[in-house]
Write an enzyme that holds these catalytic residues in place. Structure first.
Site, PDB file in Angstrom:
ATOM      1  N   ASP A 185      -0.645  18.037 -21.945  1.00  0.00           N
ATOM      2  CA  ASP A 185      -2.097  18.446 -21.714  1.00  0.00           C
ATOM      3  C   ASP A 185      -2.975  17.024 -21.614  1.00  0.00           C
ATOM      4  O   ASP A 185      -2.555  15.861 -21.782  1.00  0.00           O
ATOM      5  CB  ASP A 185      -2.837  18.818 -23.070  1.00  0.00           C
ATOM      6  CG  ASP A 185      -4.054  19.619 -22.367  1.00  0.00           C
ATOM      7  OD1 ASP A 185      -5.070  19.549 -21.715  1.00  0.00           O
ATOM      8  OD2 ASP A 185      -4.846  20.304 -24.121  1.00  0.00           O
ATOM      9  N   ASP A 235      -2.221  21.228 -28.871  1.00  0.00           N
ATOM     10  CA  ASP A 235      -2.738  21.014 -29.684  1.00  0.00           C
ATOM     11  C   ASP A 235      -3.972  22.401 -30.218  1.00  0.00           C
ATOM     12  O   ASP A 235      -4.172  22.043 -31.388  1.00  0.00           O
ATOM     13  CB  ASP A 235      -3.563  19.530 -30.434  1.00  0.00           C
ATOM     14  CG  ASP A 235      -4.228  19.158 -28.903  1.00  0.00           C
ATOM     15  OD1 ASP A 235      -4.606  19.926 -28.205  1.00  0.00           O
ATOM     16  OD2 ASP A 235      -4.966  18.312 -29.198  1.00  0.00           O
ATOM     17  N   ASP A 286      -3.294  26.507 -26.204  1.00  0.00           N
ATOM     18  CA  ASP A 286      -1.413  26.275 -26.002  1.00  0.00           C
ATOM     19  C   ASP A 286      -0.116  27.092 -26.582  1.00  0.00           C
ATOM     20  O   ASP A 286       0.759  26.367 -26.421  1.00  0.00           O
ATOM     21  CB  ASP A 286      -1.385  24.834 -26.818  1.00  0.00           C
ATOM     22  CG  ASP A 286      -2.113  23.640 -25.783  1.00  0.00           C
ATOM     23  OD1 ASP A 286      -2.425  23.779 -24.464  1.00  0.00           O
ATOM     24  OD2 ASP A 286      -2.726  23.444 -26.211  1.00  0.00           O
TER      25      ASP A 286
END
Length: 793
Positions: free
Chosen positions: A313, A549, A553
């Site tokens: 990410d 995180d 996700d």
């Protein structure tokens, strides 16, 4: 579990505490005494008894016990020399697992889920396992719901995908049920716990986010299991046939028959191979734990070493977690600068700081004009906006593509200008209806654009340079504007960062399948798309690692071959992942990859030593059966060879630094490395037996000569696999060689080493000379075969 079962009341007196005061200390104590706490049903790690049992009560240990009893019965105590090795193996396994349990349990406690709870009128944080029935808990975005509860105040959006498989967000208001195993996407609420501990869903699911798929093993462990199973099946019939042939057909004494059979069986058992793999993984997990990397699942150490695609990410991985407001650009002259700042301050004041964006807005816009909010909606990861409704007006802030809709073209050039510089742009505007957290029915009237930025992590370029050098492809998967993400990726030094696409244009599985192989940067990605990207990459034959995180996700983390979470992120992401970076430092990833490569490469090298003995023993045992001869060596001689040409060098070499790329399949590599030495052993020992019989050399002389020949070949293969040599490896080789010679000289009786006749010495010297070219040419042949298999793979 059926819904009716969930709704069944627990037969205890309920306490309806005020949500502002919560339970009192005396009520907490009472609940604890009643056993109504939230402790999990199952222990998260093995108990001490389970560790001891797993290392002691094994199939091969049972075989060794039977063998020991047979040797004791026939009075062959000298041949029990293998027992110290077996006991040492078991003790090493137990000690290492206990040490690992101690380290990992301590770090797990530091990283254990915690929950905010109201008690005695104060908000405190306690471990989730210490919650009790009727506690008033506070849930915020990113929190995992740790026990079944009912909302008593506030509104939240909840994702129940871990329970239902559906990723849709569900709005929960007072009176609605919160199921353990789901998690908060946005908003804040207070809830009363209805079912805790063994009564809640969490005990039955043990949270899908924390579970690994039952029976799933890494390629290395699967390969070792096949080898061990094959040996375990083969030793029984071969052992019986050897004993029957020696005792009933060749009419040897029962002692000689047992010794012959035991020597063959011991040679076929890879007693240290599986243990070496387990110990290597355990020690690696401990080393990573000391470096603040928590390993939930040890197989991921190997998997990460084989990864060729890493999905990351933008926020928290490439950039710092903290987001800041860089500028505010008015959309028109209709609103003055002071009015815009006042609107944004009122908007921010009405929202909870439950995500990085809102936290940045609240820090920057802190001068409210006094407007009173009558309703709010938290940020929706699906529809990319949050809203506040004041007395007569509703305002929305979110991704321009989602909130401006058909009006995006009017402002696209201005937005792209900032996006190309790596900024994140949010559109703030007035909405004609009342937002409900779902898709907006019309475009907002823009008031201004808020320009946000995340600084690039200082060590990010170096980290991504490492992965590029190691042949690991990076895929940046983000919910932000693809132009912005692409620019940030370029600044971080990610290869091919200019190849980007807007994920909103990927509406079919075939489009996703094509895009994941063509593009590096993906913007405007939804949680479900992240999962599809991971699946598409795996179908394309890639070994995929996923870092994350946030709650958005978790679905992708679950499907990745190896999942890595930042501890500073959401609870559910940290628990779903196989690895957790406890300091949220992405620069630790090269160390984790290097640790995995060291384990796999060294086990390929060291493991081949074990397989040499196994292949040789199986072939020689079959030859003994086919030609009706007694197995030529004794158990104590096999033990001597095992210690100095297999056990000790394999153990020490398995911990040497090794960052080489992993090529080919584990089982193919290990067999092709072992076969040259095993066949060399078979050829020269077979020749020694054949010509020994021709020249009337006695069986004890042949046994001693065979031991010496196998020791020479063993030292050759140790020397070969130790290349390139350094002082440490050369020291290991010299130590093992000296130890072997000393044992043959000073403990000759213990290891059945006898003086040889002149004829036997001459044969032994000749075959020792032949061994070197035989091993060299066989190695060249099998190296070509190995390179062919690697090329094919």
């Amino acid at each position: 579990m059926k819904t009716s079962e969930f709704r069944e009341a627990i037969d205890y007196k309920r306490i309806k505490a005020d949500y502002d005061k919560g339970l009192s200390s005396s009520q907490i104590k009472q609940r604890m005494e009643e056993g109504l706490d939230n402790k999990p049903v199952e222990s998260p790690s093995k108990t001490v008894k389970e560790i001891i049992a797993d290392n002691v009560f094994t199939y091969f240990n049972l075989i060794f016990v039977i063998i020991s009893v047979l040797l004791i019965v026939v009075g062959s105590y000298r041949d029990l020399t293998f027992m110290p090795v077996i006991i040492a193996n078991a003790l090493i396994g137990i000690i290492q697992e206990l040490r690992s349990k101690s380290v990992l349990d301590k770090i797990s406690v530091l990283n254990a889920p915690v929950t905010s709870v109201v008690r005695d009128g104060e908000v405190i944080t306690v471990p989730s396992k210490d919650l009790v029935l009727d506690d008033i808990v506070i849930f915020k975005a990113g929190n995992q719901i740790c026990a079944d509860a009912i909302v008593v105040d506030g509104n939240v959006s909840v994702n129940e995908s871990l329970l239902t498989g559906e990723s849709d967000e569900i709005t929960k208001k007072p009176g609605d049920t919160l199921m353990s195993g789901s998690y908060i996407v946005s908003g804040t609420c207070r809830a009363r716990l209805e079912k805790v501990g063994r009564h809640s869903y969490i005990s039955k699911l043990t949270l899908q986010a924390k579970k690994t798929r039952k029976g799933e093993q890494s390629e290395m462990i699967r390969s070792l299991n096949r080898i061990v199973k094959f040996a375990g099946v083969a030793i029984i019939p071969i052992g019986f046939i050897l004993f029957y042939q020696a005792f009933y057909i060749n009419h040897y004494t029962i002692k000689e028959s047992v010794q012959s059979m035991v020597a063959a069986v011991i040679g076929m058992i890879p007693e240290g191979l599986f243990l070496l793999a387990s110990v290597s993984l355990v020690i690696s997990a401990m080393k990573l734990a000391i470096n603040k990397v928590l390993v939930h699942d040890m197989k991921c150490i190997e998997t990460l070493a084989r990864v060729d695609v890493l999905c990351v990410d933008k926020t928290g991985t490439i950039t710092e977690n903290e987001m800041t407001v860089s500028d505010v650009i008015r959309a028109s002259e209709e609103y003055s600068e002071d009015t815009v700042l006042g609107l944004l301050s009122d908007f921010a004041a009405a929202q909870d700081a439950d995500n990085q964006t809102m936290n940045a807005l609240k820090k920057h816009f802190h001068r409210p004009a006094g407007r009173i909010a009558i309703s709010t909606t938290g940020f929706s990861s699906e529809f990319k906006y949050s809203s506040v409704t004041f007395d007569r007006e509703a305002f929305v802030i979110g991704a321009p593509e989602f909130v401006l809709k058909e009006r995006l073209a009017e402002y696209k050039e201005r937005i792209d200008e900032f996006s190309r510089k790596g900024y994140r742009v949010l559109a703030f505007g007035k909405y004609s209806g009342i937002p409900d957290g779902k898709e907006l029915l019309s475009a907002v009237d823009p008031v201004c654009f808020v320009i946000l930025s995340n600084p690039i992590r200082e060590n990010a370029p170096e980290t991504f340079r490492y992965f590029a050098e190691q042949g690991v492809e990076i895929k940046v998967i983000s919910g932000d504007n693809p132009v912005t993400v692409s620019e940030v990726a370029k600044q971080a030094g990610i290869k091919n960062a200019g190849e980007y696409i807007d994920a909103t244009t990927l509406n079919t599985d075939s489009a996703i399948k094509d895009a994941v192989t063509r593009y590096t940067v993906f913007g405007r990605v939804t949680p479900e798309q992240k999962r599809k990207f991971v699946r598409a990459l795996k179908k394309a034959g890639k070994t995929v690692a996923m870092t994350g995180d946030g709650v958005n996700d978790v679905l992708a983390l679950k499907d990745a071959d190896c999942s890595v979470a930042m501890a500073s992120g959401s609870d559910v992401a940290a628990q779903a992942a196989q690895l957790v970076l406890l300091e949220s430092d992405f620069s630790k990833m090269p160390d984790v990859v290097a640790e995995g490569r060291k384990v796999v490469n060294n086990l390929e090298r060291s493991g081949s030593l074990f397989i040499v003995k196994n292949i040789f023993s199986i072939i020689l045992a079959i030859m003994s059966i086919c030609f009706g001869m007694k197995y030529p060596m004794e158990p104590s001689q096999i033990s001597l060879i095992s210690v100095f040409t297999i056990g000790l060098p394999a153990f020490f070499l398995s911990f040497m630094p090794n960052k080489d790329l992993i090529r080919g399949r584990f089982i193919t590599n290990i067999l092709l490395k072992a076969l040259p030495a095993a066949l060399t052993d078979v050829i020269i020992v077979g020749a020694m037996i054949y010509f020994g019989n021709i020249f009337s050399v006695g069986p004890t002389d042949i046994a001693t000569a065979s031991t010496i020949l196998m020791s020479i070949v063993g030292m050759m293969i140790v020397y070969q696999i130790s290349k390139p040599l350094d002082v440490y490896k050369l020291g290991i080789w010299i130590f093992c060689g000296v130890g072997l010679v000393c044992c043959m000289i000073f403990f000759s009786d213990l290891f059945a080493i006898t003086s040889m006749s002149n004829r036997c010495i001459i044969l032994c010297v000749n075959f020792s000379i032949i061994a070197e070219p035989c091993l060299r040419y066989l190695t060249l042949i099998f190296r070509k075969v190995r390179n062919f298999f690697i090329k094919e793979a």
